[in-house]
Design a protein around this motif. Structure first.
Motif, PDB file in Angstrom:
ATOM      1  N   MET A   1      -0.062  -5.905  -6.041  1.00  0.00           N
ATOM      2  CA  MET A   1      -0.661  -4.578  -5.899  1.00  0.00           C
ATOM      3  C   MET A   1       0.400  -3.577  -5.445  1.00  0.00           C
ATOM      4  O   MET A   1       1.087  -3.813  -4.450  1.00  0.00           O
ATOM      5  CB  MET A   1      -1.781  -4.708  -4.862  1.00  0.00           C
ATOM      6  CG  MET A   1      -2.806  -3.590  -4.808  1.00  0.00           C
ATOM      7  SD  MET A   1      -3.739  -3.216  -6.289  1.00  0.00           S
ATOM      8  CE  MET A   1      -5.335  -3.903  -5.943  1.00  0.00           C
ATOM      9  N   ARG A   2       0.546  -2.478  -6.171  1.00  0.00           N
ATOM     10  CA  ARG A   2       1.511  -1.429  -5.796  1.00  0.00           C
ATOM     11  C   ARG A   2       0.768  -0.110  -5.650  1.00  0.00           C
ATOM     12  O   ARG A   2       0.138   0.354  -6.592  1.00  0.00           O
ATOM     13  CB  ARG A   2       2.624  -1.332  -6.837  1.00  0.00           C
ATOM     14  CG  ARG A   2       3.492  -2.577  -6.845  1.00  0.00           C
ATOM     15  CD  ARG A   2       4.595  -2.542  -7.873  1.00  0.00           C
ATOM     16  NE  ARG A   2       5.361  -3.768  -7.791  1.00  0.00           N
ATOM     17  CZ  ARG A   2       4.989  -4.926  -8.345  1.00  0.00           C
ATOM     18  NH1 ARG A   2       3.884  -4.994  -9.065  1.00  0.00           N
ATOM     19  NH2 ARG A   2       5.729  -5.996  -8.176  1.00  0.00           N
ATOM     20  N   ILE A   3       0.877   0.445  -4.431  1.00  0.00           N
ATOM     21  CA  ILE A   3       0.032   1.593  -4.058  1.00  0.00           C
ATOM     22  C   ILE A   3       0.895   2.681  -3.437  1.00  0.00           C
ATOM     23  O   ILE A   3       1.799   2.387  -2.654  1.00  0.00           O
ATOM     24  CB  ILE A   3      -1.021   1.130  -3.018  1.00  0.00           C
ATOM     25  CG1 ILE A   3      -1.943   0.067  -3.627  1.00  0.00           C
ATOM     26  CG2 ILE A   3      -1.838   2.314  -2.497  1.00  0.00           C
ATOM     27  CD1 ILE A   3      -2.746  -0.706  -2.589  1.00  0.00           C
ATOM     28  N   VAL A   4       0.617   3.946  -3.765  1.00  0.00           N
ATOM     29  CA  VAL A   4       1.229   5.059  -3.029  1.00  0.00           C
ATOM     30  C   VAL A   4       0.131   5.868  -2.331  1.00  0.00           C
ATOM     31  O   VAL A   4      -0.973   5.998  -2.845  1.00  0.00           O
ATOM     32  CB  VAL A   4       2.083   5.991  -3.932  1.00  0.00           C
ATOM     33  CG1 VAL A   4       3.256   5.237  -4.539  1.00  0.00           C
ATOM     34  CG2 VAL A   4       1.256   6.651  -5.030  1.00  0.00           C
ATOM     35  N   LEU A   5       0.481   6.388  -1.136  1.00  0.00           N
ATOM     36  CA  LEU A   5      -0.446   7.206  -0.347  1.00  0.00           C
ATOM     37  C   LEU A   5       0.063   8.639  -0.316  1.00  0.00           C
ATOM     38  O   LEU A   5       1.234   8.867  -0.030  1.00  0.00           O
ATOM     39  CB  LEU A   5      -0.490   6.683   1.086  1.00  0.00           C
ATOM     40  CG  LEU A   5      -1.382   5.468   1.310  1.00  0.00           C
ATOM     41  CD1 LEU A   5      -1.064   4.856   2.660  1.00  0.00           C
ATOM     42  CD2 LEU A   5      -2.836   5.853   1.240  1.00  0.00           C
ATOM     43  N   LEU A   6      -0.830   9.601  -0.593  1.00  0.00           N
ATOM     44  CA  LEU A   6      -0.361  10.961  -0.866  1.00  0.00           C
ATOM     45  C   LEU A   6      -0.953  12.094  -0.036  1.00  0.00           C
ATOM     46  O   LEU A   6      -0.608  13.229  -0.260  1.00  0.00           O
ATOM     47  CB  LEU A   6      -0.664  11.299  -2.329  1.00  0.00           C
ATOM     48  CG  LEU A   6       0.075  10.489  -3.371  1.00  0.00           C
ATOM     49  CD1 LEU A   6      -0.561  10.704  -4.721  1.00  0.00           C
ATOM     50  CD2 LEU A   6       1.538  10.869  -3.401  1.00  0.00           C
ATOM     51  N   GLY A   7      -1.810  11.875   0.905  1.00  0.00           N
ATOM     52  CA  GLY A   7      -2.481  13.007   1.567  1.00  0.00           C
ATOM     53  C   GLY A   7      -1.539  13.947   2.302  1.00  0.00           C
ATOM     54  O   GLY A   7      -0.355  13.670   2.458  1.00  0.00           O
ATOM     55  N   PRO A   8      -2.058  15.086   2.774  1.00  0.00           N
ATOM     56  CA  PRO A   8      -1.258  16.031   3.551  1.00  0.00           C
ATOM     57  C   PRO A   8      -0.795  15.416   4.870  1.00  0.00           C
ATOM     58  O   PRO A   8      -1.351  14.408   5.312  1.00  0.00           O
ATOM     59  CB  PRO A   8      -2.224  17.199   3.805  1.00  0.00           C
ATOM     60  CG  PRO A   8      -3.587  16.639   3.623  1.00  0.00           C
ATOM     61  CD  PRO A   8      -3.458  15.513   2.637  1.00  0.00           C
ATOM     62  N   PRO A   9       0.222  16.006   5.510  1.00  0.00           N
ATOM     63  CA  PRO A   9       0.660  15.495   6.808  1.00  0.00           C
ATOM     64  C   PRO A   9      -0.513  15.480   7.793  1.00  0.00           C
ATOM     65  O   PRO A   9      -1.328  16.402   7.790  1.00  0.00           O
ATOM     66  CB  PRO A   9       1.750  16.486   7.247  1.00  0.00           C
ATOM     67  CG  PRO A   9       1.676  17.653   6.329  1.00  0.00           C
ATOM     68  CD  PRO A   9       0.999  17.194   5.082  1.00  0.00           C
ATOM     69  N   ALA A  10      -0.598  14.417   8.581  1.00  0.00           N
ATOM     70  CA  ALA A  10      -1.652  14.208   9.590  1.00  0.00           C
ATOM     71  C   ALA A  10      -3.017  13.876   8.995  1.00  0.00           C
ATOM     72  O   ALA A  10      -4.033  13.962   9.677  1.00  0.00           O
ATOM     73  CB  ALA A  10      -1.781  15.392  10.548  1.00  0.00           C
ATOM     74  N   SER A  11      -3.055  13.435   7.738  1.00  0.00           N
ATOM     75  CA  SER A  11      -4.348  13.049   7.150  1.00  0.00           C
ATOM     76  C   SER A  11      -4.679  11.588   7.440  1.00  0.00           C
ATOM     77  O   SER A  11      -5.737  11.105   7.040  1.00  0.00           O
ATOM     78  CB  SER A  11      -4.337  13.301   5.638  1.00  0.00           C
ATOM     79  OG  SER A  11      -3.302  12.571   5.006  1.00  0.00           O
ATOM     80  N   GLY A  12      -3.776  10.867   8.117  1.00  0.00           N
ATOM     81  CA  GLY A  12      -4.056   9.472   8.466  1.00  0.00           C
ATOM     82  C   GLY A  12      -3.446   8.478   7.496  1.00  0.00           C
ATOM     83  O   GLY A  12      -3.870   7.321   7.437  1.00  0.00           O
ATOM     84  N   LYS A  13      -2.436   8.890   6.753  1.00  0.00           N
ATOM     85  CA  LYS A  13      -1.795   7.992   5.782  1.00  0.00           C
ATOM     86  C   LYS A  13      -1.210   6.758   6.447  1.00  0.00           C
ATOM     87  O   LYS A  13      -1.331   5.654   5.937  1.00  0.00           O
ATOM     88  CB  LYS A  13      -0.664   8.707   5.025  1.00  0.00           C
ATOM     89  CG  LYS A  13      -1.136   9.810   4.111  1.00  0.00           C
ATOM     90  CD  LYS A  13      -0.018  10.278   3.191  1.00  0.00           C
ATOM     91  CE  LYS A  13       1.162  10.883   3.928  1.00  0.00           C
ATOM     92  NZ  LYS A  13       0.812  12.130   4.653  1.00  0.00           N
ATOM     93  N   GLY A  14      -0.559   6.977   7.595  1.00  0.00           N
ATOM     94  CA  GLY A  14       0.086   5.849   8.283  1.00  0.00           C
ATOM     95  C   GLY A  14      -0.933   4.794   8.704  1.00  0.00           C
ATOM     96  O   GLY A  14      -0.741   3.601   8.476  1.00  0.00           O
ATOM     97  N   THR A  15      -2.022   5.271   9.291  1.00  0.00           N
ATOM     98  CA  THR A  15      -3.074   4.360   9.746  1.00  0.00           C
ATOM     99  C   THR A  15      -3.648   3.570   8.576  1.00  0.00           C
ATOM    100  O   THR A  15      -3.774   2.340   8.631  1.00  0.00           O
ATOM    101  CB  THR A  15      -4.201   5.189  10.407  1.00  0.00           C
ATOM    102  OG1 THR A  15      -3.642   5.905  11.501  1.00  0.00           O
ATOM    103  CG2 THR A  15      -5.325   4.293  10.878  1.00  0.00           C
TER     104      THR A  15
END
Ligand SMILES: [Zn+2]
Length: 214
Positions: A1-15
């Protein structure tokens, strides 16, 4: 599985990125954490990145692409990966696309976390990070209001979290990353998830889509 996360800064991407990686046994890259670590280490990359990140700017593609390329060489194994913070521009998305096709691989999903600007600004006011293990989260998740819940290190505000800095990062996001979201939408690989709600609710929605995919 290969996934990218794209939301705005502080949208919780890291979590969400860490939750997906842990649950599915994927490698996880946070380019933000990698760069903050490089700044702490005073290495060449850190010295180049520091003044740009200090004003909330995006690093140029010419700097980011080799970082990703090197990381992929070491981490693109049979399990796959989650990228948080790359691609941030259309050029970077095309770089990743080219890397994948030249290795006979493809991206499974691009996930974007959507939230109103005002909600995002209020989030950064309570955001903290552990300099020891790079955990990041909110002040109310700390142990005894001060310590990292993962390793017990003393948590601090993130270098890049001031409101002025946030405004600039958000403007960079609109200018450079929104076109990336359109790019993946047109490619048919985009999943847009509301970033409002508890981390568990958001994770559950993401996992239901990933389960349908795998
Ligand atoms: Zn820690």
């Amino acid at each position: 599985m290969r996934i990218v996360l794209l939301g705005p800064p502080a949208s919780g991407k890291g979590t969400q990125g860490r939750a997906i990686a842990a649950q599915m046994g994927l490698n996880y890259l946070s380019t933000g954490a990698l760069l903050r670590e490089a700044i702490d280490n005073r290495c060449e990359l850190g010295l180049a990145a520091e003044p740009i990140l200090a004003r909330g700017g995006y690093l140029p593609d010419a700097l980011m692409e080799p970082i990703l390329g090197e990381w992929l060489v070491r981490h693109d194994d049979k399990n796959g990966w989650v990228l948080d913070g790359f691609p941030r521009s259309l050029g970077q998305a095309q770089y990743l696309d080219q890397w994948l096709s030249s290795h006979g691989k493809k991206l499974d999903m691009a996930i974007t976390l959507a939230a109103p600007y005002e909600d995002l600004v209020s989030r950064i006011r309570s955001r903290v990070e552990c300099p020891d293990c790079r955990w990041s989260g909110k002040t109310d998740e700390l142990r005894d209001a001060e310590f990292c819940p993962t390793c017990g290190g003393l948590a601090t505000a993130r270098h890049d979290d001031s409101e002025e800095n946030y405004k600039n990062r958000y403007a960079e996001y609109v200018a450079y990353t929104l076109p990336v979201i359109d790019f993946y939408r047109e490619a048919g690989s985009l999943l847009s998830v509301s970033a409002n709600g508890t981390r568990e609710v958001i994770s559950a929605e993401i996992f239901s889509h990933l389960a349908a995919k795998s």
